[in-house]
Enzyme design. Structure first.
Site, PDB file in Angstrom:
ATOM      1  N   GLU A  16      14.982  27.511 -16.122  1.00 30.74           N
ATOM      2  CA  GLU A  16      15.587  26.730 -15.036  1.00 30.74           C
ATOM      3  C   GLU A  16      17.105  26.605 -15.177  1.00 30.74           C
ATOM      4  O   GLU A  16      17.768  26.007 -14.333  1.00 30.74           O
ATOM      5  CB  GLU A  16      14.962  25.328 -14.989  1.00 30.74           C
ATOM      6  CG  GLU A  16      13.492  25.348 -14.567  1.00 30.74           C
ATOM      7  CD  GLU A  16      12.893  23.961 -14.466  1.00 30.74           C
ATOM      8  OE1 GLU A  16      13.577  22.985 -14.851  1.00 30.74           O
ATOM      9  OE2 GLU A  16      11.746  23.838 -13.994  1.00 30.74           O
ATOM     10  N   TYR A  30       6.282 -12.359   4.021  1.00 31.50           N
ATOM     11  CA  TYR A  30       6.730 -12.762   5.354  1.00 31.50           C
ATOM     12  C   TYR A  30       5.519 -13.247   6.142  1.00 31.50           C
ATOM     13  O   TYR A  30       4.507 -12.553   6.253  1.00 31.50           O
ATOM     14  CB  TYR A  30       7.397 -11.605   6.099  1.00 31.50           C
ATOM     15  CG  TYR A  30       7.991 -12.076   7.411  1.00 31.50           C
ATOM     16  CD1 TYR A  30       9.315 -12.495   7.480  1.00 31.50           C
ATOM     17  CD2 TYR A  30       7.210 -12.182   8.557  1.00 31.50           C
ATOM     18  CE1 TYR A  30       9.853 -12.991   8.668  1.00 31.50           C
ATOM     19  CE2 TYR A  30       7.724 -12.682   9.743  1.00 31.50           C
ATOM     20  CZ  TYR A  30       9.051 -13.081   9.783  1.00 31.50           C
ATOM     21  OH  TYR A  30       9.566 -13.592  10.947  1.00 31.50           O
ATOM     22  N   ASP A  86     -11.955  -9.978   8.531  1.00 31.54           N
ATOM     23  CA  ASP A  86     -10.633 -10.522   8.831  1.00 31.54           C
ATOM     24  C   ASP A  86     -10.371 -11.828   8.097  1.00 31.54           C
ATOM     25  O   ASP A  86      -9.214 -12.177   7.848  1.00 31.54           O
ATOM     26  CB  ASP A  86     -10.492 -10.761  10.339  1.00 31.54           C
ATOM     27  CG  ASP A  86     -10.071  -9.513  11.091  1.00 31.54           C
ATOM     28  OD1 ASP A  86      -9.633  -8.556  10.445  1.00 31.54           O
ATOM     29  OD2 ASP A  86     -10.183  -9.510  12.333  1.00 31.54           O
ATOM     30  N   GLN A 105     -10.895  -7.065  18.455  1.00 35.53           N
ATOM     31  CA  GLN A 105      -9.634  -6.388  18.168  1.00 35.53           C
ATOM     32  C   GLN A 105      -8.777  -6.251  19.417  1.00 35.53           C
ATOM     33  O   GLN A 105      -7.553  -6.332  19.352  1.00 35.53           O
ATOM     34  CB  GLN A 105      -9.892  -5.013  17.554  1.00 35.53           C
ATOM     35  CG  GLN A 105     -10.503  -5.078  16.170  1.00 35.53           C
ATOM     36  CD  GLN A 105      -9.717  -5.993  15.241  1.00 35.53           C
ATOM     37  OE1 GLN A 105      -8.584  -5.710  14.882  1.00 35.53           O
ATOM     38  NE2 GLN A 105     -10.325  -7.111  14.847  1.00 35.53           N
ATOM     39  N   HIS A 151      18.682  20.515 -21.692  1.00 33.58           N
ATOM     40  CA  HIS A 151      17.247  20.260 -21.827  1.00 33.58           C
ATOM     41  C   HIS A 151      16.667  21.155 -22.929  1.00 33.58           C
ATOM     42  O   HIS A 151      15.907  20.699 -23.792  1.00 33.58           O
ATOM     43  CB  HIS A 151      16.513  20.551 -20.510  1.00 33.58           C
ATOM     44  CG  HIS A 151      16.616  19.468 -19.478  1.00 33.58           C
ATOM     45  ND1 HIS A 151      17.765  19.167 -18.823  1.00 33.58           N
ATOM     46  CD2 HIS A 151      15.670  18.619 -18.990  1.00 33.58           C
ATOM     47  CE1 HIS A 151      17.555  18.197 -17.950  1.00 33.58           C
ATOM     48  NE2 HIS A 151      16.279  17.838 -18.036  1.00 33.58           N
ATOM     49  N   GLU A 174      -8.694   1.932  11.600  1.00 39.58           N
ATOM     50  CA  GLU A 174      -8.418   0.784  10.739  1.00 39.58           C
ATOM     51  C   GLU A 174      -9.734   0.111  10.350  1.00 39.58           C
ATOM     52  O   GLU A 174     -10.009  -0.130   9.173  1.00 39.58           O
ATOM     53  CB  GLU A 174      -7.516  -0.197  11.484  1.00 39.58           C
ATOM     54  CG  GLU A 174      -7.200  -1.468  10.711  1.00 39.58           C
ATOM     55  CD  GLU A 174      -6.435  -2.476  11.553  1.00 39.58           C
ATOM     56  OE1 GLU A 174      -5.860  -3.407  10.949  1.00 39.58           O
ATOM     57  OE2 GLU A 174      -6.412  -2.358  12.792  1.00 39.58           O
ATOM     58  N   HIS A 175     -10.556  -0.223  11.349  1.00 38.56           N
ATOM     59  CA  HIS A 175     -11.861  -0.853  11.125  1.00 38.56           C
ATOM     60  C   HIS A 175     -12.950   0.052  11.698  1.00 38.56           C
ATOM     61  O   HIS A 175     -12.841   0.489  12.843  1.00 38.56           O
ATOM     62  CB  HIS A 175     -11.957  -2.205  11.831  1.00 38.56           C
ATOM     63  CG  HIS A 175     -10.845  -3.151  11.524  1.00 38.56           C
ATOM     64  ND1 HIS A 175      -9.780  -3.354  12.385  1.00 38.56           N
ATOM     65  CD2 HIS A 175     -10.615  -3.941  10.448  1.00 38.56           C
ATOM     66  CE1 HIS A 175      -8.958  -4.243  11.855  1.00 38.56           C
ATOM     67  NE2 HIS A 175      -9.420  -4.614  10.682  1.00 38.56           N
ATOM     68  N   HIS A 206      -6.024  -8.872  20.205  1.00 37.77           N
ATOM     69  CA  HIS A 206      -4.762  -8.978  19.472  1.00 37.77           C
ATOM     70  C   HIS A 206      -3.564  -8.723  20.384  1.00 37.77           C
ATOM     71  O   HIS A 206      -2.624  -9.507  20.408  1.00 37.77           O
ATOM     72  CB  HIS A 206      -4.742  -7.995  18.300  1.00 37.77           C
ATOM     73  CG  HIS A 206      -5.444  -8.519  17.081  1.00 37.77           C
ATOM     74  ND1 HIS A 206      -4.971  -9.579  16.359  1.00 37.77           N
ATOM     75  CD2 HIS A 206      -6.578  -8.121  16.459  1.00 37.77           C
ATOM     76  CE1 HIS A 206      -5.790  -9.830  15.340  1.00 37.77           C
ATOM     77  NE2 HIS A 206      -6.759  -8.954  15.380  1.00 37.77           N
TER      78      HIS A 206
END
Length: 436
Positions: free
Chosen positions: A419, A134, A365, A263, A424, A331-332, A266
């Protein structure tokens, strides 16, 4: 333009509480958006191409008789590549080459070994068959994101890469198409919004269903990605952009101010924080902020971001700065210090680390090589940057010999019986030597 950016001191009794308040980020749940997206997903899943066409007319004001008309062929990508200025093409190709070279180091490979019983154990690595990318359209067009999302998928060996990008009022961004051509995108559809996510997740008569959807988008796109997860894989739900800078006070304060701006520009919810043990240096950076902010086109957005979520924080020393950085898990993270390697040893949680005063976050970036799709909002504590590994699957491989199966079967039989899973136990029991 005057700006008031908060100042904090780690020695203050209320520092921890104030830091928590600064970091708090809870994406608001918009019930109206959720309802709208749910309706779009339902319509596209039920009506396919017809719903995609309807929503494209309504939201992008773009008329088409069929979804096939909304697909851009390879020739249109080539035209875009030829149309952009040579300088831009060279920049895209240089960035792509660096991103590709870095991604090549990330490829996972299959492996196997035999245990002491002679059984073969291993892991098979397989690329995803088809990935959807996208890409925002209109004014919010980011060719760098095309490169960052598409190239790792290509390096991973993904069979087909399908891109959706809205073109409101028919406006096509040649730089985005050129980036898609350079990155190796196979098919491009001129659709966007939640309807594009739905088409990629469920498939329509024309748009193929994908295995994973990656790429940024607005609140409608993010909500749609959340809602289709499970039907299809997604990269992540990213929060606002973040930068945290640890400085020793020797970097030009103008550089630091501009790195914070990089930043903050943004959006108003982005976060920019500086940590430094020298209060006089924090004063110099504050002065640089006042001086440089009026020179920027997005000064209003930057000012709102810095006043809402920004901070200049005095710490006791660089070691405490690292401890705070680990708490924030940004993030950075820029380590604008003389010996960044020493501090890196103390960093445990960060999406990407930029070492030394010359390594501006902005280089990451676009063209440094590592991916710019990074975990935000503290999720670097448990998440990683987008990479080749996100487009590869791991499949366990097990092959038992007759002799090697028997002791494993004995162990499995005991545990299965405990179990209460009789089938099994009996299935394993058939492989035990000398048992009937």
């Amino acid at each position: 333009m005057s700006i008031k950016i908060r100042r904090l001191d780690s020695r203050s009794p209320d520092f921890s509480a104030r830091l928590e308040q600064l970091l708090a980020w809870h994406e608001e749940f918009d019930a109206d958006v959720h309802r709208t997206v749910m309706e779009i997903l339902k319509d596209v899943r039920r009506e396919g191409d017809a719903a995609v066409l309807d929503y494209t007319r309504r939201f992008d004001r773009l008329e088409a008789a069929s979804v096939a008309e909304l697909e851009l062929d390879a020739g249109r990508q080539e035209l875009a590549l030829a149309a952009i200025p040579a300088e831009q093409r060279q920049a895209l190709e240089a960035a792509a080459a660096r991103i590709r070279a870095y991604a090549e180091h990330q490829k996972l490979t299959s492996w196997e070994y035999r245990d002491d019983l002679g059984n073969l154990l291993g892991q098979k690595i397989t690329p995803l068959d088809r990935v959807g990318l996208y890409v925002p359209g209109g004014k919010a067009a980011y060719p760098s994101s095309v490169l960052m999302n598409a190239i790792p998928a290509r390096v991973a060996g993904v069979g087909e890469l399908v891109m959706t990008v809205p073109t409101p009022d028919g406006e096509i961004n040649d730089l985005v198409l050129a980036a898609a051509r350079i990155a190796g995108v196979d098919r491009i559809f001129r659709i966007g919004g939640a309807q594009a996510v739905a088409a990629l997740a469920y498939g329509t008569e024309t748009i193929p269903r994908v295995d994973k959807i990656v790429g940024p988008g607005n609140i409608y796109v993010a909500t749609a990605k959340k809602l289709v997860f499970g039907q299809v894989g997604i990269d992540m739900i990213a929060g606002p952009s973040e930068i945290l800078i640890i400085a020793d006070g020797n970097t030009d304060p103008d550089w630091i101010a501009m790195d914070l701006f990089s930043q903050a520009e943004h959006d108003e919810d982005a976060q920019a924080i500086l940590l430094c043990p020298d209060p006089a240096y924090l004063d110099r950076v504050a002065a640089s902020i006042e001086k440089l902010l009026p020179t920027l086109e997005r000064r209003e957005v930057i000012a709102a971001s810095l006043q809402k979520r920004g901070a200049l924080i005095q710490v006791q020393d660089l070691q405490e700065a690292c401890a705070i950085a680990n708490r924030i898990a940004p993030e950075h993270l820029e380590l604008s210090v003389a010996e960044p390697e020493a501090l890196l040893l103390e960093i445990r949680h960060a999406g990407a680390v930029f070492m030394g005063p010359y390594t501006a976050e902005a280089l990451g970036d676009y063209c440094a090589g590592p991916n710019h799709v990074l975990p935000t909002s503290g999720t670097a504590r448990f998440s990683s940057p987008l990479g080749v590994y996100d487009f590869q699957k791991r499949t366990s491989v097990i092959e038992c010999t007759a002799d090697g199966a028997s002791p494993l079967a004995e162990t499995a039989k005991v545990l299965a019986e405990r179990e209460g899973l009789t089938a099994h136990a009996r299935s394993a029991g058939y492989r035990i030597r000398h048992e009937t």
